[in-house]
Every structure is written in structure tokens, then in C-alpha cells.
Design a protein around this motif. Structure first.
Motif, PDB file in Angstrom:
ATOM      1  N   VAL A   1       0.824  -1.208   0.000  1.00 10.16           N
ATOM      2  CA  VAL A   1       0.000   0.000   0.000  1.00 10.16           C
ATOM      3  C   VAL A   1       0.860   1.261   0.000  1.00 10.16           C
ATOM      4  N   LYS A   2       1.968   1.211   0.716  1.00  9.75           N
ATOM      5  CA  LYS A   2       2.897   2.350   0.745  1.00  9.75           C
ATOM      6  C   LYS A   2       3.418   2.648  -0.662  1.00  9.75           C
TER       7      LYS A   2
ATOM      8  N   VAL B   1      -6.699  12.329  -1.723  1.00  9.86           N
ATOM      9  CA  VAL B   1      -7.370  11.280  -2.491  1.00  9.86           C
ATOM     10  C   VAL B   1      -6.530  10.006  -2.457  1.00  9.86           C
ATOM     11  N   ALA B   2      -5.213  10.133  -2.639  1.00  8.60           N
ATOM     12  CA  ALA B   2      -4.317   8.975  -2.637  1.00  8.60           C
ATOM     13  C   ALA B   2      -4.325   8.274  -1.278  1.00  8.60           C
ATOM     14  N   LYS B   3      -4.324   9.065  -0.206  1.00  9.42           N
ATOM     15  CA  LYS B   3      -4.303   8.471   1.143  1.00  9.42           C
ATOM     16  C   LYS B   3      -5.619   7.752   1.447  1.00  9.42           C
ATOM     17  N   THR B   4      -6.741   8.404   1.140  1.00 14.86           N
ATOM     18  CA  THR B   4      -8.051   7.777   1.375  1.00 14.86           C
ATOM     19  C   THR B   4      -8.172   6.483   0.563  1.00 14.86           C
ATOM     20  N   PHE B   5      -7.703   6.541  -0.676  1.00 22.86           N
ATOM     21  CA  PHE B   5      -7.761   5.378  -1.570  1.00 22.86           C
ATOM     22  C   PHE B   5      -6.974   4.205  -0.990  1.00 22.86           C
ATOM     23  N   THR B   6      -5.724   4.458  -0.613  1.00 24.61           N
ATOM     24  CA  THR B   6      -4.873   3.365  -0.129  1.00 24.61           C
ATOM     25  C   THR B   6      -5.315   2.854   1.250  1.00 24.61           C
ATOM     26  N   ASP B   7      -5.856   3.737   2.076  1.00 28.40           N
ATOM     27  CA  ASP B   7      -6.393   3.277   3.367  1.00 28.40           C
ATOM     28  C   ASP B   7      -7.533   2.294   3.147  1.00 28.40           C
ATOM     29  N   GLU B   8      -8.378   2.581   2.145  1.00 32.17           N
ATOM     30  CA  GLU B   8      -9.509   1.715   1.837  1.00 32.17           C
ATOM     31  C   GLU B   8      -9.028   0.388   1.235  1.00 32.17           C
ATOM     32  N   VAL B   9      -8.002   0.462   0.386  1.00 38.72           N
ATOM     33  CA  VAL B   9      -7.419  -0.767  -0.195  1.00 38.72           C
ATOM     34  C   VAL B   9      -6.877  -1.662   0.919  1.00 38.72           C
ATOM     35  N   LYS B  10      -6.163  -1.062   1.851  1.00 39.23           N
ATOM     36  CA  LYS B  10      -5.585  -1.827   2.966  1.00 39.23           C
ATOM     37  C   LYS B  10      -6.681  -2.467   3.813  1.00 39.23           C
ATOM     38  N   ARG B  11      -7.715  -1.683   4.120  1.00 36.13           N
ATOM     39  CA  ARG B  11      -8.819  -2.200   4.951  1.00 36.13           C
ATOM     40  C   ARG B  11      -9.505  -3.394   4.282  1.00 36.13           C
ATOM     41  N   LYS B  12      -9.755  -3.278   2.985  1.00 33.54           N
ATOM     42  CA  LYS B  12     -10.466  -4.352   2.275  1.00 33.54           C
ATOM     43  C   LYS B  12      -9.593  -5.583   2.076  1.00 33.54           C
ATOM     44  N   ALA B  13      -8.310  -5.354   1.798  1.00 39.82           N
ATOM     45  CA  ALA B  13      -7.405  -6.489   1.586  1.00 39.82           C
ATOM     46  C   ALA B  13      -7.254  -7.320   2.852  1.00 39.82           C
ATOM     47  N   LEU B  14      -7.128  -6.662   4.002  1.00 38.77           N
ATOM     48  CA  LEU B  14      -6.968  -7.374   5.272  1.00 38.77           C
ATOM     49  C   LEU B  14      -8.279  -8.002   5.740  1.00 38.77           C
ATOM     50  N   GLY B  15      -9.387  -7.463   5.294  1.00 35.52           N
ATOM     51  CA  GLY B  15     -10.685  -7.965   5.744  1.00 35.52           C
ATOM     52  C   GLY B  15     -11.249  -9.093   4.905  1.00 35.52           C
ATOM     53  N   MET B  16     -10.550  -9.465   3.814  1.00 43.81           N
ATOM     54  CA  MET B  16     -11.084 -10.499   2.932  1.00 43.81           C
ATOM     55  C   MET B  16     -10.632 -11.889   3.339  1.00 43.81           C
ATOM     56  N   ASN B  17     -11.522 -12.838   3.204  1.00 49.05           N
ATOM     57  CA  ASN B  17     -11.172 -14.237   3.396  1.00 49.05           C
ATOM     58  C   ASN B  17     -10.595 -14.746   2.073  1.00 49.05           C
ATOM     59  N   VAL B  18      -9.298 -14.987   2.054  1.00 47.08           N
ATOM     60  CA  VAL B  18      -8.636 -15.368   0.811  1.00 47.08           C
ATOM     61  C   VAL B  18      -8.847 -16.843   0.508  1.00 47.08           C
ATOM     62  N   LEU B  19      -9.400 -17.107  -0.665  1.00 47.71           N
ATOM     63  CA  LEU B  19      -9.554 -18.485  -1.116  1.00 47.71           C
ATOM     64  C   LEU B  19      -8.179 -19.067  -1.409  1.00 47.71           C
ATOM     65  N   ASN B  20      -8.047 -20.365  -1.228  1.00 48.65           N
ATOM     66  CA  ASN B  20      -6.755 -21.007  -1.473  1.00 48.65           C
ATOM     67  C   ASN B  20      -6.293 -20.836  -2.915  1.00 48.65           C
ATOM     68  N   ALA B  21      -7.263 -20.745  -3.837  1.00 49.98           N
ATOM     69  CA  ALA B  21      -6.924 -20.649  -5.262  1.00 49.98           C
ATOM     70  C   ALA B  21      -6.441 -19.262  -5.653  1.00 49.98           C
ATOM     71  N   ILE B  22      -6.635 -18.296  -4.790  1.00 46.11           N
ATOM     72  CA  ILE B  22      -6.246 -16.917  -5.126  1.00 46.11           C
ATOM     73  C   ILE B  22      -4.943 -16.561  -4.425  1.00 46.11           C
ATOM     74  N   LYS B  23      -3.976 -16.116  -5.198  1.00 43.74           N
ATOM     75  CA  LYS B  23      -2.704 -15.701  -4.628  1.00 43.74           C
ATOM     76  C   LYS B  23      -2.841 -14.281  -4.088  1.00 43.74           C
ATOM     77  N   PRO B  24      -2.077 -13.923  -3.062  1.00 45.53           N
ATOM     78  CA  PRO B  24      -2.170 -12.571  -2.486  1.00 45.53           C
ATOM     79  C   PRO B  24      -1.999 -11.453  -3.512  1.00 45.53           C
ATOM     80  N   GLY B  25      -1.068 -11.630  -4.457  1.00 46.99           N
ATOM     81  CA  GLY B  25      -0.855 -10.611  -5.483  1.00 46.99           C
ATOM     82  C   GLY B  25      -2.086 -10.399  -6.341  1.00 46.99           C
ATOM     83  N   GLN B  26      -2.742 -11.513  -6.712  1.00 50.57           N
ATOM     84  CA  GLN B  26      -3.953 -11.428  -7.532  1.00 50.57           C
ATOM     85  C   GLN B  26      -5.089 -10.766  -6.759  1.00 50.57           C
TER      86      GLN B  26
END
Length: 444
Positions: free
Chosen positions: A31-32, A47-72
């Protein structure tokens, strides 16, 4: 467009490459880098800070399926947030009113006059409207002449009052004339300044009050980056415009305006302009723009551009000619013209996933077909109709007449013959014949 931003974002996603899962640490690092990429692209810092804060919040809050790599996963989160940041979905122009009155505003040099003509062309050809262009910039005679020339090119009338220095009166009279002549759209090109000043703002406000426009569009040069956003805010505070038009998006733009304006003024981007040609105007689709920013191409827009030039009846005739092995250089030339009508070649290539990045440092201009066209146009009508006539003396004459070499003529003839065989194979028997031609086993 956005090549530098695309490269920076791709590099930021590589931080997660090889990681087995999303963690607080690797997401914070990614995110940095994303925030740095956005700020470097001249995106508003808040705008950039609000955007990346939201990206970080959503990325950490998602249940990652085994088939999905973190980068994807991160690419998907960033894509969805980009779409949301730019407005979520395309917003159409308001064509209410009879006539519809559209007021065009912006700084001098932003591309207002050219956009006005492009919009008239768009509404005429794609919406079936009968537009009237209005030359409201009374301070620059060149602007009036420019609009007249552009109007002639698209066969749209331009309203002026010779010698008048009253833009409010011109606008009011233009609406009256449009009503009397059954012209159902009035597009008013207004004066700009090199910078915002009180006199200009009062004038455009007075025009707005006089004609009560159904739509006010603010035109901004994409290459001015953060300055474009600041200007948009000042114009919106005074005019309360309905939408934004980004011009010169095919230039060396960093993307800041496209990514910041919606968030700052809360008004949709409605159109993007990507060249000097009067048909180089596109409706702004946030999802497609997000695809392009992330290097995914834009196949939907490419197909739409192709369909605009597609003639079903002509395609049937062409198909029959291919089957009968009658495809000739006249047909080939016609196909080249169809491709050229679709727009800037490098921009078109950038719509194909992966191709835009490969062509980043390669210059493809509208003269890419120049030698091919010169060779074909140096042929006699009989030679164009019957390519099999091409003997050595004819090839030499064609090379001299086209200003090319025998090597170039021979190369074109070989490519043309190979293409003709391939087209016949595919048209005649589909994948079966194509597989046979390539000496590959055909599997059912």
C-alpha cells in the motif's frame, strides 16, 4: 496512456509475489508503494491516502480463497477501488429540453473548441441529433474561425453574430434560431483565459443565467495534472457543472486528473478525448479505464470501435469474395481504411491485454500504413483487381512509382498472398482447415 502509473503499480504488486498469504506487514508495504505511485502520477494527496487506506482495509478484511494468490487479490482490490474512485459507472449526457442547451466551459488551451465540434459530431452520428454550434468566444477571432472550419468538416452549422462582442446576446439568439430551425441541440463554446479571473467567471455565469443550459460540461487538459483538479473545483463552486471532459488523454499524462477530479468535485467524468480527429471522443467508463491503468487492456472498447465501422452487407460481399479466392488489393485497401477510422493505432493496440506495455517505447503513428498504401495506389486498376499479374517489370514500376524498394513491394505481395490463403482456409472450413494448413492434428 498512464504508462508510468501502470509500471509503478505493477512493481508495487510484486512485493506480494511469492507470498503465501496476506499479512499486515506485506499489505502495508504494498500500500505504501501504491500511494507513492499515485502521488507521483499527480493524484491529490488526500485522495491517494483515502484510496490506499480503503485498499488496505479491504485487503486485510477479505477471506482469501486457497486458489487466489495474495498478489492477484491485491490487483482485484485495487481495480475495484479505482472503479469506485472514478465514479463506478459511465454517466450519460443529459439531452432533455427542446433544444437541449449544452454550455462548454474551461480555461484557454484546454481544448474546448475542438471538444465542442467533437461533441456535435458524436451527437449527430451516434444519437441522431441536429446540433448547432455557437461561437461564444468573442475575444479571439481565431476561435470563431476554428469553430467554423471544424463545423464545415462535420457538416454542422456554426452560429455567430459578426462584429458582436456580447457573448450573452449571442448565446440567447442562438437558442432562438435553433428553435426556429428545428435544431435540437445547441452547443455553446465559451471564452477561456490563461488563468481563472473574476471577469471570465462572471461572464460564463451570465451566459448560464441567460440560456438555462440542460448540461454544463467543464473541459480540462489532462496533462495539467493537479492544477486541473484545482481549476475544476473553482469552476464547480461558481457554475455547479454537470460533468467533466478530459482532453489530451493520449498525451504524456500522469493520470492525476482522471483519478482525482471525481473525488474532489463529486461530478462524473463524462467524456475523454484522445486525439485531434473529430471522431476521437469516447464516453468515459470507469471500469474500462481501471483495466487500462492496471495493464489489462480494454477489449470491450476495441470491439465497440470495430463495430462502429462494421458494415454487415459489405462483410457478406467480402466473405463471398474470400471463398471464391477473389480478395484483391482494393479490398485490402478498404480494410486498412476501416482500421484507420477506428482511431490512433497505438491507442488501439493498447486496448489489447499485454500489448500496450510491449509497445510502450515504440512509436506507432497514423502513417504506419503509408508505404503499403503508396504501393497499392501505384498499381493499375487491373493489377489491384488481379494480383496474379504481378511480374518482375510490374513490381519494378510499382516500386519506382510508390517511392519504395523492390524488397518492400515483394514483401507486401508475399504477406498479401499468405493472408489471402489464411482467410480462405478459415472462411471455408473454420478450425478444421486451419489446423490442416498448419499440419496439426484436428481434434473433435
Amino acid at each position: 496512456m498512464f504508462e508510468n502509473l501502470t509500471d509503478r503499480l505493477e512493481r508495487s504488486f510484486k512485493i506480494l509475489k511469492g507470498e503465501g498469504k496476506i499479512t499486515e506487514i506485506n499489505v502495508a508495504e504494498t500500500v505504501k508503494e501504491i500511494r507513492k505511485a499515485l502521488i507521483e502520477a499527480d493524484v491529490n494527496y488526500k485522495v491517494a491516502k483515502t484510496f490506499t487506506d480503503e485498499v488496505k482495509r479491504k485487503a486485510l478484511g477479505m477471506n482469501v480463497l486457497n486458489a487466489i494468490k495474495p498478489g492477484q487479490l491485491m490487483v482485484k482490490v485495487v481495480h475495484d477501488e479505482l472503479v469506485s474512485l472514478m465514479g463506478g459507472q459511465a454517466t450519460d449526457i443529459n439531452l432533455a429540453g427542446n433544444p437541449t442547451v449544452i454550455l462548454i466551459a474551461g480555461l484557454q488551451g484546454s481544448g474546448k473548441t475542438t471538444f465542442s465540434a467533437k461533441l456535435a459530431n458524436h451527437l449527430k452520428n451516434k444519437k441522431g441529433k441536429s446540433p448547432l454550434l455557437v461561437a461564444g468566444d468573442v475575444y479571439r477571432p481565431a476561435a470563431i474561425e476554428q469553430l467554423k472550419v471544424l463545423g464545415q468538416q462535420i457538416n454542422v452549422p456554426v452560429f455567430t453574430i459578426p462584429g458582436s462582442n456580447d457573448p450573452i446576446g449571442i448565446a440567447r439568439e442562438a437558442v432562438r434560431v435553433a428553435k426556429n430551425n428545428n435544431q435540437n441541440v445547441v452547443i455553446i463554446d465559451t471564452a477561456g483565459r490563461l488563468a481563472i479571473d473574476e471577469e471570465m467567471m462572471k461572464e460564463v455565469e451570465a451566459i448560464k443565467k441567460a440560456v438555462s443550459p440542460n448540461e454544463i460540461l467543464f473541459v480540462v487538459d489532462s496533462m495539467t495534472g493537479q492544477d486541473a483538479v484545482n481549476t475544476a473545483k473553482e469552476f464547480n463552486d461558481r457554475l455547479n457543472f454537470d460533468g467533466v471532459v478530459l482532453t489530451k488523454l493520449d498525451g504524456d499524462t500522469r493520470g492525476g486528473a482522471a483519478l482525482s477530479i471525481r473525488a474532489v468535485v463529486d461530478k462524473p467524468i463524462k467524456f475523454v478525448s484522445t486525439g485531434e480527429k473529430l471522431d476521437a471522443l469516447d464516453i468515459f467508463h470507469p471500469d474500462r479505464m481501471a483495466d487500462r491503468i492496471l495493464g489489462m487492456g480494454d477489449i470491450v472498447s476495441l470491439v465497440e470501435k470495430a463495430q462502429e465501422q462494421y458494415d454487415a452487407e459489405q462483410a457478406k460481399i467480402l466473405h463471398k469474395k474470400i471463398l471464391k479466392d477473389q480478395f484483391n488489393f482494393n479490398d485490402f485497401l478498404e480494410q486498412i481504411n476501416q482500421i484507420k477510422k477506428m482511431g490512433n493505432l497505438k491507442d488501439l493496440a493498447g486496448m489489447i491485454p499485454g500489448v500496450g506495455k510491449a509497445l510502450k517505447d515504440i512509436d506507432i503513428d497514423d502513417d504506419a500504413f503509408k508505404n503499403i498504401e503508396a504501393i497499392i495506389k501505384s498499381m493499375t486498376p487491373e493489377e489491384r483487381e488481379n494480383p496474379s499479374l504481378m511480374n518482375g517489370s510490374r513490381r519494378k514500376r510499382i516500386a519506382e512509382g510508390s517511392g519504395t524498394s523492390i524488397v518492400e513491394v515483394n514483401r507486401l505481395l508475399k504477406q498479401f498472398e499468405d493472408m489471402r490463403k489464411l482467410m480462405k482456409m478459415v472462411s471455408g472450413g473454420g478450425a478444421k482447415n486451419l489446423a490442416r494448413m498448419m499440419n496439426q492434428p484436428h481434434r473433435r
